[in-house]
Design a protein around this motif. Structure first.
Motif, mmCIF file in Angstrom:
data_model
loop_
_atom_site.group_PDB
_atom_site.id
_atom_site.type_symbol
_atom_site.label_atom_id
_atom_site.label_comp_id
_atom_site.label_asym_id
_atom_site.label_seq_id
_atom_site.Cartn_x
_atom_site.Cartn_y
_atom_site.Cartn_z
ATOM 1 N N VAL A 8 4.061 -18.225 -8.764
ATOM 2 C CA VAL A 8 4.593 -17.620 -7.558
ATOM 3 C C VAL A 8 5.306 -16.342 -7.972
ATOM 4 O O VAL A 8 5.838 -16.261 -9.080
ATOM 5 N N VAL A 9 5.277 -15.319 -7.119
ATOM 6 C CA VAL A 9 5.926 -14.045 -7.427
ATOM 7 C C VAL A 9 6.932 -13.738 -6.329
ATOM 8 O O VAL A 9 6.606 -13.793 -5.143
ATOM 9 N N PHE A 10 8.155 -13.435 -6.730
ATOM 10 C CA PHE A 10 9.202 -13.006 -5.810
ATOM 11 C C PHE A 10 9.494 -11.533 -6.054
ATOM 12 O O PHE A 10 9.520 -11.087 -7.200
ATOM 13 N N THR A 11 9.726 -10.789 -4.996
ATOM 14 C CA THR A 11 10.215 -9.418 -5.124
ATOM 15 C C THR A 11 11.725 -9.467 -4.910
ATOM 16 O O THR A 11 12.194 -9.865 -3.845
ATOM 17 N N LEU A 12 12.465 -9.083 -5.949
ATOM 18 C CA LEU A 12 13.920 -9.214 -5.926
ATOM 19 C C LEU A 12 14.584 -7.949 -5.415
ATOM 20 O O LEU A 12 14.118 -6.835 -5.686
ATOM 21 N N ASN A 13 15.697 -8.126 -4.710
ATOM 22 C CA ASN A 13 16.527 -6.974 -4.385
ATOM 23 C C ASN A 13 17.366 -6.624 -5.618
ATOM 24 O O ASN A 13 17.332 -7.326 -6.627
ATOM 25 N N ILE B 131 7.042 -16.695 -11.615
ATOM 26 C CA ILE B 131 7.371 -18.014 -12.134
ATOM 27 C C ILE B 131 6.062 -18.776 -12.288
ATOM 28 O O ILE B 131 5.316 -18.942 -11.325
ATOM 29 N N THR B 132 5.788 -19.198 -13.510
ATOM 30 C CA THR B 132 4.570 -19.920 -13.822
ATOM 31 C C THR B 132 4.938 -21.332 -14.258
ATOM 32 O O THR B 132 5.879 -21.523 -15.033
ATOM 33 N N THR B 133 4.207 -22.312 -13.751
ATOM 34 C CA THR B 133 4.466 -23.692 -14.150
ATOM 35 C C THR B 133 3.374 -24.126 -15.112
ATOM 36 O O THR B 133 2.212 -23.815 -14.921
ATOM 37 N N THR B 134 3.771 -24.847 -16.144
ATOM 38 C CA THR B 134 2.803 -25.315 -17.122
ATOM 39 C C THR B 134 2.208 -26.652 -16.705
ATOM 40 O O THR B 134 1.091 -26.972 -17.064
ATOM 41 N N ASN B 135 2.949 -27.431 -15.936
ATOM 42 C CA ASN B 135 2.464 -28.764 -15.573
ATOM 43 C C ASN B 135 3.071 -29.148 -14.233
ATOM 44 O O ASN B 135 4.028 -29.895 -14.167
ATOM 45 N N ASN B 136 2.518 -28.606 -13.158
ATOM 46 C CA ASN B 136 3.105 -28.852 -11.850
ATOM 47 C C ASN B 136 2.108 -29.558 -10.943
ATOM 48 O O ASN B 136 1.801 -29.103 -9.864
ATOM 49 N N THR B 137 1.574 -30.683 -11.411
ATOM 50 C CA THR B 137 0.623 -31.414 -10.580
ATOM 51 C C THR B 137 1.269 -32.618 -9.915
ATOM 52 O O THR B 137 0.738 -33.152 -8.960
ATOM 53 N N ASN B 138 2.418 -33.055 -10.412
ATOM 54 C CA ASN B 138 3.013 -34.295 -9.917
ATOM 55 C C ASN B 138 4.159 -34.102 -8.952
ATOM 56 O O ASN B 138 4.546 -35.037 -8.275
ATOM 57 N N GLN B 139 4.753 -32.928 -8.935
ATOM 58 C CA GLN B 139 5.998 -32.807 -8.182
ATOM 59 C C GLN B 139 6.201 -31.396 -7.664
ATOM 60 O O GLN B 139 5.554 -30.454 -8.105
ATOM 61 N N ASN B 140 7.112 -31.296 -6.704
ATOM 62 C CA ASN B 140 7.593 -29.998 -6.252
ATOM 63 C C ASN B 140 8.817 -29.646 -7.089
ATOM 64 O O ASN B 140 9.582 -30.529 -7.476
ATOM 65 N N TYR B 141 8.977 -28.371 -7.371
ATOM 66 C CA TYR B 141 10.158 -27.900 -8.086
ATOM 67 C C TYR B 141 11.102 -27.228 -7.098
ATOM 68 O O TYR B 141 10.668 -26.429 -6.266
ATOM 69 N N VAL B 142 12.386 -27.533 -7.204
ATOM 70 C CA VAL B 142 13.420 -26.788 -6.498
ATOM 71 C C VAL B 142 14.525 -26.518 -7.513
ATOM 72 O O VAL B 142 15.089 -27.445 -8.084
ATOM 73 N N MET B 143 14.793 -25.230 -7.751
ATOM 74 C CA MET B 143 15.844 -24.843 -8.682
ATOM 75 C C MET B 143 16.756 -23.837 -7.994
ATOM 76 O O MET B 143 16.282 -22.935 -7.313
ATOM 77 N N THR B 144 18.047 -24.021 -8.165
ATOM 78 C CA THR B 144 19.010 -23.110 -7.560
ATOM 79 C C THR B 144 19.817 -22.433 -8.659
ATOM 80 O O THR B 144 20.301 -23.096 -9.576
ATOM 81 N N PHE B 145 19.933 -21.136 -8.561
ATOM 82 C CA PHE B 145 20.722 -20.334 -9.489
ATOM 83 C C PHE B 145 21.948 -19.836 -8.735
ATOM 84 O O PHE B 145 21.828 -19.327 -7.621
#
Length: 80
Positions: free
Chosen positions: A20-25, A61-75
């Motif tokens: 996924v690609v985000f364009t950051l401010n 953001i690239t995932t190496t093994n994202n077949t089993n779950q959704n990712y949610v990360m907060t910074f």
């Protein structure tokens, strides 16, 4: 004390998504630059099986093994 601005950024990657690609401010770019320089190298950091690469204002953001779950990360951080 002076009031400080808080940085909050939530990344959500759905199951089976490879990248996924985000364009950051400017503020988010500054904060992610800080995160990557502290915890990674060469504009890249690996967090929980996800590789974050910052190129200009684009955060990929690239995932190496994202077949089993959704990712949610907060910074979160306090802006300097």
């Amino acid at each position: 004390d002076d009031a400080k601005e808080e940085f909050n950024f939530t990344v959500k990657i759905n199951q089976n998504a490879q990248d996924v690609v985000f364009t950051l401010n400017d503020d988010d770019k500054k904060s992610f630059t800080k995160v990557i320089s502290q915890y990674g190298s060469n504009n890249t950091v690996n967090i929980s099986g996800c590789v974050f690469t910052l190129s200009g204002s684009n955060l990929t953001i690239t995932t190496t093994n994202n077949t089993n779950q959704n990712y949610v990360m907060t910074f979160s951080d306090i802006q300097d």
